[in-house]
Design a protein around this motif. Sequence first.
Motif, PDB file in Angstrom:
ATOM      1  N   ALA A  35       0.920  -1.297   0.015  1.00  0.00           N
ATOM      2  CA  ALA A  35       0.022   0.027  -0.100  1.00  0.00           C
ATOM      3  C   ALA A  35       0.931   1.134  -0.039  1.00  0.00           C
ATOM      4  O   ALA A  35       2.066   1.217   0.824  1.00  0.00           O
ATOM      5  CB  ALA A  35      -0.940  -0.071   1.146  1.00  0.00           C
ATOM      6  N   GLY A  36       0.480   2.229  -0.848  1.00  0.00           N
ATOM      7  CA  GLY A  36       1.434   3.490  -0.675  1.00  0.00           C
ATOM      8  C   GLY A  36       0.628   4.572  -1.481  1.00  0.00           C
ATOM      9  O   GLY A  36      -0.901   4.448  -1.681  1.00  0.00           O
ATOM     10  N   PHE A  37       1.348   5.562  -2.124  1.00  0.00           N
ATOM     11  CA  PHE A  37       0.957   6.519  -2.975  1.00  0.00           C
ATOM     12  C   PHE A  37       1.466   6.814  -4.088  1.00  0.00           C
ATOM     13  O   PHE A  37       2.525   6.671  -4.198  1.00  0.00           O
ATOM     14  CB  PHE A  37       0.913   7.871  -1.735  1.00  0.00           C
ATOM     15  CG  PHE A  37       0.071   7.689  -0.486  1.00  0.00           C
ATOM     16  CD1 PHE A  37      -1.220   8.064  -0.632  1.00  0.00           C
ATOM     17  CD2 PHE A  37       0.781   7.274   0.465  1.00  0.00           C
ATOM     18  CE1 PHE A  37      -1.932   7.930   1.012  1.00  0.00           C
ATOM     19  CE2 PHE A  37      -0.092   7.278   1.797  1.00  0.00           C
ATOM     20  CZ  PHE A  37      -1.505   7.442   1.620  1.00  0.00           C
ATOM     21  N   GLN A  38       0.510   7.026  -5.073  1.00  0.00           N
ATOM     22  CA  GLN A  38       0.945   7.291  -6.456  1.00  0.00           C
ATOM     23  C   GLN A  38       1.237   8.734  -6.871  1.00  0.00           C
ATOM     24  O   GLN A  38      -0.190   9.321  -6.662  1.00  0.00           O
ATOM     25  CB  GLN A  38       0.372   6.492  -7.637  1.00  0.00           C
ATOM     26  CG  GLN A  38       0.855   6.724  -8.914  1.00  0.00           C
ATOM     27  CD  GLN A  38       0.273   5.562  -9.797  1.00  0.00           C
ATOM     28  OE1 GLN A  38      -1.066   5.487  -9.487  1.00  0.00           O
ATOM     29  NE2 GLN A  38       1.055   5.202 -10.884  1.00  0.00           N
ATOM     30  N   PHE A  45       5.516   5.956  -7.482  1.00  0.00           N
ATOM     31  CA  PHE A  45       5.040   5.239  -6.581  1.00  0.00           C
ATOM     32  C   PHE A  45       5.664   5.263  -5.154  1.00  0.00           C
ATOM     33  O   PHE A  45       6.965   5.036  -5.350  1.00  0.00           O
ATOM     34  CB  PHE A  45       4.526   3.602  -6.878  1.00  0.00           C
ATOM     35  CG  PHE A  45       4.055   2.854  -5.704  1.00  0.00           C
ATOM     36  CD1 PHE A  45       2.684   2.955  -5.402  1.00  0.00           C
ATOM     37  CD2 PHE A  45       4.673   1.964  -4.914  1.00  0.00           C
ATOM     38  CE1 PHE A  45       1.976   2.239  -4.372  1.00  0.00           C
ATOM     39  CE2 PHE A  45       4.153   1.202  -3.763  1.00  0.00           C
ATOM     40  CZ  PHE A  45       2.904   1.424  -3.376  1.00  0.00           C
ATOM     41  N   GLU A  46       5.138   5.675  -3.962  1.00  0.00           N
ATOM     42  CA  GLU A  46       5.963   5.599  -2.776  1.00  0.00           C
ATOM     43  C   GLU A  46       5.333   4.713  -1.756  1.00  0.00           C
ATOM     44  O   GLU A  46       3.974   4.722  -1.615  1.00  0.00           O
ATOM     45  CB  GLU A  46       5.934   7.253  -2.132  1.00  0.00           C
ATOM     46  CG  GLU A  46       6.442   7.190  -0.846  1.00  0.00           C
ATOM     47  CD  GLU A  46       6.361   8.852  -0.312  1.00  0.00           C
ATOM     48  OE1 GLU A  46       6.468   8.915   0.976  1.00  0.00           O
ATOM     49  OE2 GLU A  46       6.373   9.443  -1.233  1.00  0.00           O
ATOM     50  N   GLU A  47       6.137   3.829  -1.600  1.00  0.00           N
ATOM     51  CA  GLU A  47       5.662   2.905  -0.497  1.00  0.00           C
ATOM     52  C   GLU A  47       5.300   3.257   0.922  1.00  0.00           C
ATOM     53  O   GLU A  47       5.904   4.244   1.386  1.00  0.00           O
ATOM     54  CB  GLU A  47       6.669   1.564  -0.317  1.00  0.00           C
ATOM     55  CG  GLU A  47       6.895   0.971  -1.616  1.00  0.00           C
ATOM     56  CD  GLU A  47       7.923  -0.244  -1.578  1.00  0.00           C
ATOM     57  OE1 GLU A  47       8.535  -0.381  -0.065  1.00  0.00           O
ATOM     58  OE2 GLU A  47       8.163  -0.861  -2.401  1.00  0.00           O
ATOM     59  N   ALA A  48       4.116   2.944   1.622  1.00  0.00           N
ATOM     60  CA  ALA A  48       3.890   3.151   2.827  1.00  0.00           C
ATOM     61  C   ALA A  48       3.741   2.019   3.892  1.00  0.00           C
ATOM     62  O   ALA A  48       4.276   1.912   4.972  1.00  0.00           O
ATOM     63  CB  ALA A  48       2.398   3.978   2.951  1.00  0.00           C
ATOM     64  N   GLN A  49       3.461   0.850   3.216  1.00  0.00           N
ATOM     65  CA  GLN A  49       3.114  -0.442   4.247  1.00  0.00           C
ATOM     66  C   GLN A  49       2.905  -1.553   3.358  1.00  0.00           C
ATOM     67  O   GLN A  49       2.196  -1.768   2.217  1.00  0.00           O
ATOM     68  CB  GLN A  49       1.925  -0.073   4.958  1.00  0.00           C
ATOM     69  CG  GLN A  49       1.583  -1.283   6.112  1.00  0.00           C
ATOM     70  CD  GLN A  49       0.252  -1.213   6.800  1.00  0.00           C
ATOM     71  OE1 GLN A  49      -0.045   0.051   6.908  1.00  0.00           O
ATOM     72  NE2 GLN A  49      -0.382  -2.220   7.308  1.00  0.00           N
ATOM     73  N   LEU A  50       3.605  -2.686   3.722  1.00  0.00           N
ATOM     74  CA  LEU A  50       3.557  -3.967   3.218  1.00  0.00           C
ATOM     75  C   LEU A  50       2.062  -4.476   3.698  1.00  0.00           C
ATOM     76  O   LEU A  50       1.716  -4.631   4.819  1.00  0.00           O
ATOM     77  CB  LEU A  50       4.637  -4.820   3.644  1.00  0.00           C
ATOM     78  CG  LEU A  50       4.739  -6.340   3.103  1.00  0.00           C
ATOM     79  CD1 LEU A  50       4.683  -6.407   1.587  1.00  0.00           C
ATOM     80  CD2 LEU A  50       5.684  -7.163   3.691  1.00  0.00           C
ATOM     81  N   ILE A  51       1.378  -5.237   2.957  1.00  0.00           N
ATOM     82  CA  ILE A  51      -0.002  -5.749   3.187  1.00  0.00           C
ATOM     83  C   ILE A  51       0.354  -7.219   2.934  1.00  0.00           C
ATOM     84  O   ILE A  51       0.425  -7.719   1.858  1.00  0.00           O
ATOM     85  CB  ILE A  51      -0.989  -5.241   2.307  1.00  0.00           C
ATOM     86  CG1 ILE A  51      -1.082  -3.754   2.117  1.00  0.00           C
ATOM     87  CG2 ILE A  51      -2.319  -6.065   2.738  1.00  0.00           C
ATOM     88  CD1 ILE A  51      -1.453  -3.019   3.676  1.00  0.00           C
ATOM     89  N   ARG A  52       0.130  -7.896   4.178  1.00  0.00           N
ATOM     90  CA  ARG A  52       0.142  -9.472   4.147  1.00  0.00           C
ATOM     91  C   ARG A  52      -1.205 -10.169   4.270  1.00  0.00           C
ATOM     92  O   ARG A  52      -1.303 -11.515   3.999  1.00  0.00           O
ATOM     93  CB  ARG A  52       1.256  -9.948   5.039  1.00  0.00           C
ATOM     94  CG  ARG A  52       2.639  -9.438   4.881  1.00  0.00           C
ATOM     95  CD  ARG A  52       3.631  -9.850   6.212  1.00  0.00           C
ATOM     96  NE  ARG A  52       3.286  -8.912   7.127  1.00  0.00           N
ATOM     97  CZ  ARG A  52       4.004  -8.772   8.265  1.00  0.00           C
ATOM     98  NH1 ARG A  52       5.164  -9.167   8.271  1.00  0.00           N
ATOM     99  NH2 ARG A  52       3.601  -7.975   8.993  1.00  0.00           N
ATOM    100  N   ASN A  53      -2.213  -9.504   4.612  1.00  0.00           N
ATOM    101  CA  ASN A  53      -3.487 -10.025   5.092  1.00  0.00           C
ATOM    102  C   ASN A  53      -4.597  -8.892   4.970  1.00  0.00           C
ATOM    103  O   ASN A  53      -3.967  -7.548   5.002  1.00  0.00           O
ATOM    104  CB  ASN A  53      -3.446 -10.974   6.224  1.00  0.00           C
ATOM    105  CG  ASN A  53      -3.009 -10.136   7.721  1.00  0.00           C
ATOM    106  OD1 ASN A  53      -3.339  -8.900   7.615  1.00  0.00           O
ATOM    107  ND2 ASN A  53      -2.173 -10.693   8.383  1.00  0.00           N
ATOM    108  N   GLU A  54      -5.860  -9.418   5.141  1.00  0.00           N
ATOM    109  CA  GLU A  54      -6.938  -8.347   5.277  1.00  0.00           C
ATOM    110  C   GLU A  54      -6.874  -7.526   6.421  1.00  0.00           C
ATOM    111  O   GLU A  54      -7.174  -6.385   6.244  1.00  0.00           O
ATOM    112  CB  GLU A  54      -8.159  -9.096   5.175  1.00  0.00           C
ATOM    113  CG  GLU A  54      -8.575  -9.563   4.026  1.00  0.00           C
ATOM    114  CD  GLU A  54      -8.916  -8.689   2.633  1.00  0.00           C
ATOM    115  OE1 GLU A  54      -9.298  -7.774   3.020  1.00  0.00           O
ATOM    116  OE2 GLU A  54      -8.400  -8.914   1.695  1.00  0.00           O
ATOM    117  N   ARG A  55      -6.382  -7.890   7.694  1.00  0.00           N
ATOM    118  CA  ARG A  55      -6.259  -6.935   8.787  1.00  0.00           C
ATOM    119  C   ARG A  55      -5.373  -5.927   8.440  1.00  0.00           C
ATOM    120  O   ARG A  55      -5.616  -4.717   8.586  1.00  0.00           O
ATOM    121  CB  ARG A  55      -5.995  -7.942   9.974  1.00  0.00           C
ATOM    122  CG  ARG A  55      -5.621  -7.103  11.256  1.00  0.00           C
ATOM    123  CD  ARG A  55      -5.311  -7.717  12.526  1.00  0.00           C
ATOM    124  NE  ARG A  55      -4.067  -8.364  12.180  1.00  0.00           N
ATOM    125  CZ  ARG A  55      -2.730  -8.013  12.150  1.00  0.00           C
ATOM    126  NH1 ARG A  55      -2.799  -6.664  12.730  1.00  0.00           N
ATOM    127  NH2 ARG A  55      -1.717  -8.577  12.054  1.00  0.00           N
TER     128      ARG A  55
END
Length: 73
Positions: A35-38, A45-55
């Motif tokens: 997840a991040g911002f374009q 694209f600038e990364e904000a957080q790695l998403i590993r699951n729905e939570r």
Amino acid sequence: MFGRKRNRKAEKKEYDPSVCRPVLKCSICTGEQVAGFQDLKTGKFEEAQLIRNERELQEFLDAYDLKEIEKIY
């Protein structure tokens, strides 16, 4: 001490919608999601957080007060 997670729900973050848009960058090969911002002008694209699951995705959406997020590949 070790293993304790801090309360992430209390943190509210902001971004400038006139400069960038929130996106979920997904890898076709590995399935990794970030997840991040374009940037609207350059497309960078600038990364904000790695998403590993729905939570973790829901935590990102809650942190930035978002209802939905667009996927890019």
